[in-house]
Design a protein around this motif. Structure first.
Motif, mmCIF file in Angstrom:
data_model
loop_
_atom_site.group_PDB
_atom_site.id
_atom_site.type_symbol
_atom_site.label_atom_id
_atom_site.label_comp_id
_atom_site.label_asym_id
_atom_site.label_seq_id
_atom_site.Cartn_x
_atom_site.Cartn_y
_atom_site.Cartn_z
ATOM 1 N N VAL A 23 7.307 -16.480 12.760
ATOM 2 C CA VAL A 23 7.426 -15.125 11.426
ATOM 3 C C VAL A 23 5.620 -15.237 11.899
ATOM 4 O O VAL A 23 5.324 -15.889 12.495
ATOM 5 C CB VAL A 23 7.901 -15.410 9.993
ATOM 6 C CG1 VAL A 23 8.981 -15.604 9.927
ATOM 7 C CG2 VAL A 23 6.458 -16.536 9.625
ATOM 8 N N GLY A 24 5.041 -13.835 11.945
ATOM 9 C CA GLY A 24 3.882 -13.296 12.237
ATOM 10 C C GLY A 24 3.128 -14.242 13.435
ATOM 11 O O GLY A 24 4.068 -13.611 14.468
ATOM 12 N N ASN A 25 2.131 -14.161 13.642
ATOM 13 C CA ASN A 25 1.552 -14.078 14.687
ATOM 14 C C ASN A 25 1.826 -13.007 15.691
ATOM 15 O O ASN A 25 1.539 -12.799 16.588
ATOM 16 C CB ASN A 25 2.018 -15.787 15.728
ATOM 17 C CG ASN A 25 1.591 -17.411 14.417
ATOM 18 O OD1 ASN A 25 -0.024 -17.436 14.413
ATOM 19 N ND2 ASN A 25 2.895 -17.256 14.135
ATOM 20 N N GLU B 218 -3.145 -1.660 8.675
ATOM 21 C CA GLU B 218 -2.509 -3.227 8.375
ATOM 22 C C GLU B 218 -1.288 -3.267 7.760
ATOM 23 O O GLU B 218 -1.159 -4.125 7.106
ATOM 24 C CB GLU B 218 -3.797 -4.160 8.508
ATOM 25 C CG GLU B 218 -4.535 -3.753 6.421
ATOM 26 C CD GLU B 218 -5.935 -2.461 7.144
ATOM 27 O OE1 GLU B 218 -5.540 -1.760 7.838
ATOM 28 O OE2 GLU B 218 -6.547 -3.308 6.825
ATOM 29 N N SER B 219 -0.585 -2.487 6.838
ATOM 30 C CA SER B 219 0.231 -2.573 6.301
ATOM 31 C C SER B 219 1.343 -1.804 7.032
ATOM 32 O O SER B 219 2.528 -2.578 6.048
ATOM 33 C CB SER B 219 -0.003 -1.766 5.167
ATOM 34 O OG SER B 219 0.139 0.117 5.647
ATOM 35 N N ALA B 220 1.236 -1.498 8.087
ATOM 36 C CA ALA B 220 2.908 -1.100 8.705
ATOM 37 C C ALA B 220 2.217 -1.992 10.513
ATOM 38 O O ALA B 220 1.558 -0.890 11.623
ATOM 39 C CB ALA B 220 2.689 0.178 9.009
ATOM 40 N N THR B 221 1.964 -3.138 11.052
ATOM 41 C CA THR B 221 2.442 -3.795 11.605
ATOM 42 C C THR B 221 3.362 -4.496 12.602
ATOM 43 O O THR B 221 3.407 -4.729 13.776
ATOM 44 C CB THR B 221 1.428 -5.254 11.261
ATOM 45 O OG1 THR B 221 2.569 -5.946 10.396
ATOM 46 C CG2 THR B 221 0.302 -4.906 10.532
ATOM 47 N N ARG B 222 4.480 -3.619 12.324
ATOM 48 C CA ARG B 222 5.455 -3.816 13.507
ATOM 49 C C ARG B 222 6.353 -2.213 12.713
ATOM 50 O O ARG B 222 6.572 -2.089 11.854
ATOM 51 C CB ARG B 222 6.294 -5.631 13.063
ATOM 52 C CG ARG B 222 6.025 -5.538 11.782
ATOM 53 C CD ARG B 222 6.540 -7.015 11.284
ATOM 54 N NE ARG B 222 6.951 -7.493 9.499
ATOM 55 C CZ ARG B 222 7.800 -7.705 9.258
ATOM 56 N NH1 ARG B 222 9.091 -7.223 9.943
ATOM 57 N NH2 ARG B 222 7.487 -7.989 7.788
ATOM 58 N N ALA B 223 7.410 -2.393 13.496
ATOM 59 C CA ALA B 223 8.601 -1.530 13.218
ATOM 60 C C ALA B 223 8.637 -1.430 11.176
ATOM 61 O O ALA B 223 8.793 -0.175 11.063
ATOM 62 C CB ALA B 223 9.901 -1.294 14.199
ATOM 63 N N ALA B 224 9.592 -2.280 10.514
ATOM 64 C CA ALA B 224 10.225 -2.535 10.133
ATOM 65 C C ALA B 224 8.827 -1.986 8.461
ATOM 66 O O ALA B 224 9.593 -1.041 7.699
ATOM 67 C CB ALA B 224 10.638 -3.457 9.487
ATOM 68 N N GLU B 225 7.695 -2.583 8.967
ATOM 69 C CA GLU B 225 6.521 -1.855 7.984
ATOM 70 C C GLU B 225 6.595 -0.473 7.980
ATOM 71 O O GLU B 225 5.942 -0.074 6.941
ATOM 72 C CB GLU B 225 5.390 -2.853 7.986
ATOM 73 C CG GLU B 225 5.877 -4.306 7.408
ATOM 74 C CD GLU B 225 4.153 -5.283 7.615
ATOM 75 O OE1 GLU B 225 4.833 -6.168 7.235
ATOM 76 O OE2 GLU B 225 3.247 -4.504 8.976
ATOM 77 N N THR C 21 -6.984 -10.048 9.042
ATOM 78 C CA THR C 21 -5.637 -9.280 8.540
ATOM 79 C C THR C 21 -4.731 -9.505 8.653
ATOM 80 O O THR C 21 -3.403 -8.946 7.656
ATOM 81 C CB THR C 21 -6.087 -7.922 10.091
ATOM 82 O OG1 THR C 21 -7.159 -7.283 9.512
ATOM 83 C CG2 THR C 21 -5.423 -6.965 9.608
ATOM 84 N N TYR C 22 -4.461 -10.873 9.383
ATOM 85 C CA TYR C 22 -3.293 -11.698 10.291
ATOM 86 C C TYR C 22 -2.546 -12.974 10.021
ATOM 87 O O TYR C 22 -2.013 -13.617 9.560
ATOM 88 C CB TYR C 22 -2.903 -11.273 11.241
ATOM 89 C CG TYR C 22 -2.798 -9.882 12.053
ATOM 90 C CD1 TYR C 22 -2.360 -8.523 11.075
ATOM 91 C CD2 TYR C 22 -3.722 -9.684 12.322
ATOM 92 C CE1 TYR C 22 -2.192 -7.427 11.597
ATOM 93 C CE2 TYR C 22 -4.461 -7.726 12.837
ATOM 94 C CZ TYR C 22 -3.555 -7.223 12.328
ATOM 95 O OH TYR C 22 -3.263 -5.918 13.146
ATOM 96 N N GLY C 23 -4.655 -13.645 9.373
ATOM 97 C CA GLY C 23 -4.754 -14.747 9.218
ATOM 98 C C GLY C 23 -4.524 -15.748 10.278
ATOM 99 O O GLY C 23 -4.231 -16.522 9.856
ATOM 100 N N GLU C 24 -4.536 -15.094 11.286
ATOM 101 C CA GLU C 24 -4.509 -15.571 12.707
ATOM 102 C C GLU C 24 -6.234 -16.474 12.758
ATOM 103 O O GLU C 24 -6.999 -15.216 12.660
ATOM 104 C CB GLU C 24 -4.537 -14.669 14.295
ATOM 105 C CG GLU C 24 -2.461 -14.726 13.723
ATOM 106 C CD GLU C 24 -2.302 -13.925 15.307
ATOM 107 O OE1 GLU C 24 -2.847 -12.667 15.124
ATOM 108 O OE2 GLU C 24 -1.407 -14.075 16.057
#
Ligand code: MUC
Ligand code: MG
Length: 367
Positions: free
Chosen positions: A93-95, A243-250, A54-57
């Motif tokens: 970024v990410g994480n 998983e397509s909207a994992t932060r406010a901007a998304e 989902t996030y690469g972590e």
């Protein structure tokens, strides 16, 4: 009160029953326990679940980013300086799971310092949430048996069914069998984890039109931009972005782009600070939210229910708070219990996370 130490402790606890879904499967909770210590002797605790699909972590990447980047950046700041903390964390970024765990551990410290429960500090709307249980891929009769067992044992009456298999009709049949077994009053919704194409999703939704589904989540990839918009425009139920909207901007991008009409909030990826921003954003836009589960252990689940119960709109629908039931064991000294289909927040100061030292010693992977 200053932050003096941040620990990232990898641990692994097997699942009694793996969870299978279109983007992956989980056999072991190979999570990271995050502990933030202050010079006044307070310690905040949270849990970061790696979800590479989902996030690469990974477990290793979460430990590394906390040890090598986040901890040195926030040492010396106070737990009240959350904006400053996030300013530092956001330089990487990410994480998301690593950042979220640091954020929630800081809130745990604030609650302890104030002598108040974090859920109260966040909003204090109620002290419990109704629970929705996730039913993973299995032969249809096993999915039905699991849902009935969960209903009869815990009083849970809302189920999120994992879909997205090929051919899609196997999932349609499973949903139909679940509806027939659970009766008309059970809550039923589906999550495809991007497993279908837009047109498969549309066909499946049409074939399930009589099943009384309440939501459809991530049936096809948001990266299939036009197909996804086309699908969402014809969805008979709110279409949840997870998983397509994992932060406010998304969240903004997916909603304004017509690729979603509801949002899954997961404290495991947005902590409390950013989850509150996403929630308020959705409230301002008039968009419904569901408290999601990133296949959390009991510590993560305690965080999710603390946030969900704190807010009127986040506790409106049952929250996905039961994945921990499939773990062989957990770290909490006093295990969570789901009764009458509901999970209560922990009373007392902070998050009420009380890790059993013997269990941590048994499951930690770094010694
Ligand atoms: C869900 O809602 O998709 C599966 C992968 C993940 O990150 O969360 C789970 C559940
Ligand atoms: Mg999902």
């Amino acid at each position: 009160m200053k932050i003096v130490k941040v620990e990232a402790i990898p641990f692994a606890i097997p699942y009694t029953k793996p969870l299978r879904f279109a983007s992956g499967e989980v056999h072991t909770a190979d999570h990271v326990l995050v502990r933030v210590h202050t010079d006044e002797g307070l310690m905040g605790t949270a849990e970061a679940p790696p979800r590479p699909y989902t996030y690469g972590e990974t477990q290793e990447s979460i430990v590394a980013v906390i040890d090598k980047i986040f901890a040195p950046q926030i040492l010396g700041l106070t737990p009240l300086e959350r904006e400053a903390v996030h300013d530092k964390l956001d330089r990487t970024v990410g994480n998301p799971a690593a950042k979220a765990a640091v954020d929630m551990a800081l809130w745990d410290i604030l609650g302890q310092a104030a002598g108040m429960p974090v859920s109260g500090l966040l909003g204090g709307y109620t002290d419990r949430m109704r629970v929705s249980h996730m039913v993973g891929f299995a032969p249809t009769d096993e999915m039905v048996a699991e849902a009935l067992r969960i209903r009869d044992t815990y009083g849970i009456t809302t189920f999120k069914v994992k879909v997205g298999r090929q051919p899609y009709r196997a999932d349609v049949d499973a949903c139909r069998a679940l509806r027939e077994a659970l009766g008309p009053d059970a809550g039923l919704y589906i999550d495809g984890n991007r497993g279908w194409t837009a047109s498969e999703s549309a066909r499946a939704l049409r074939e399930m039109a009589d099943l009384g589904l309440t939501f459809a989540e991530e049936l096809c990839p948001a990266d299939d931009v036009l197909g996804r918009r086309w699908l969402v425009a014809q969805s008979p139920v709110p279409f949840i972005a997870d998983e397509s909207a994992t932060r406010a901007a998304e969240v903004t991008r997916e909603l304004l782009g017509g690729s979603a009409t509801a949002i899954s909030i997961k404290t495991a990826r947005t902590g409390f600070t950013a989850s509150q921003r996403v929630l308020h954003q959705c409230e301002g836009l008039g968009v419904e939210v569901v408290m999601g589960n990133q296949i959390d252990g009991q510590i993560g689940t305690l965080c999710a229910v603390a946030f969900g119960a704190a807010h009127r709109t986040a506790s409106r629908y049952p929250g996905e708070l039961s994945n921990f039931l499939d773990m062989e064991d957990d770290l909490l000294a006093e295990p969570l219990t789901i009764e009458g289909g509901t999970l209560r927040i922990r009373e007392g100061a902070g998050l009420g996370v009380d890790v059993d030292p013997a269990k941590l010693a048994r499951y930690r992977q770094d010694r």
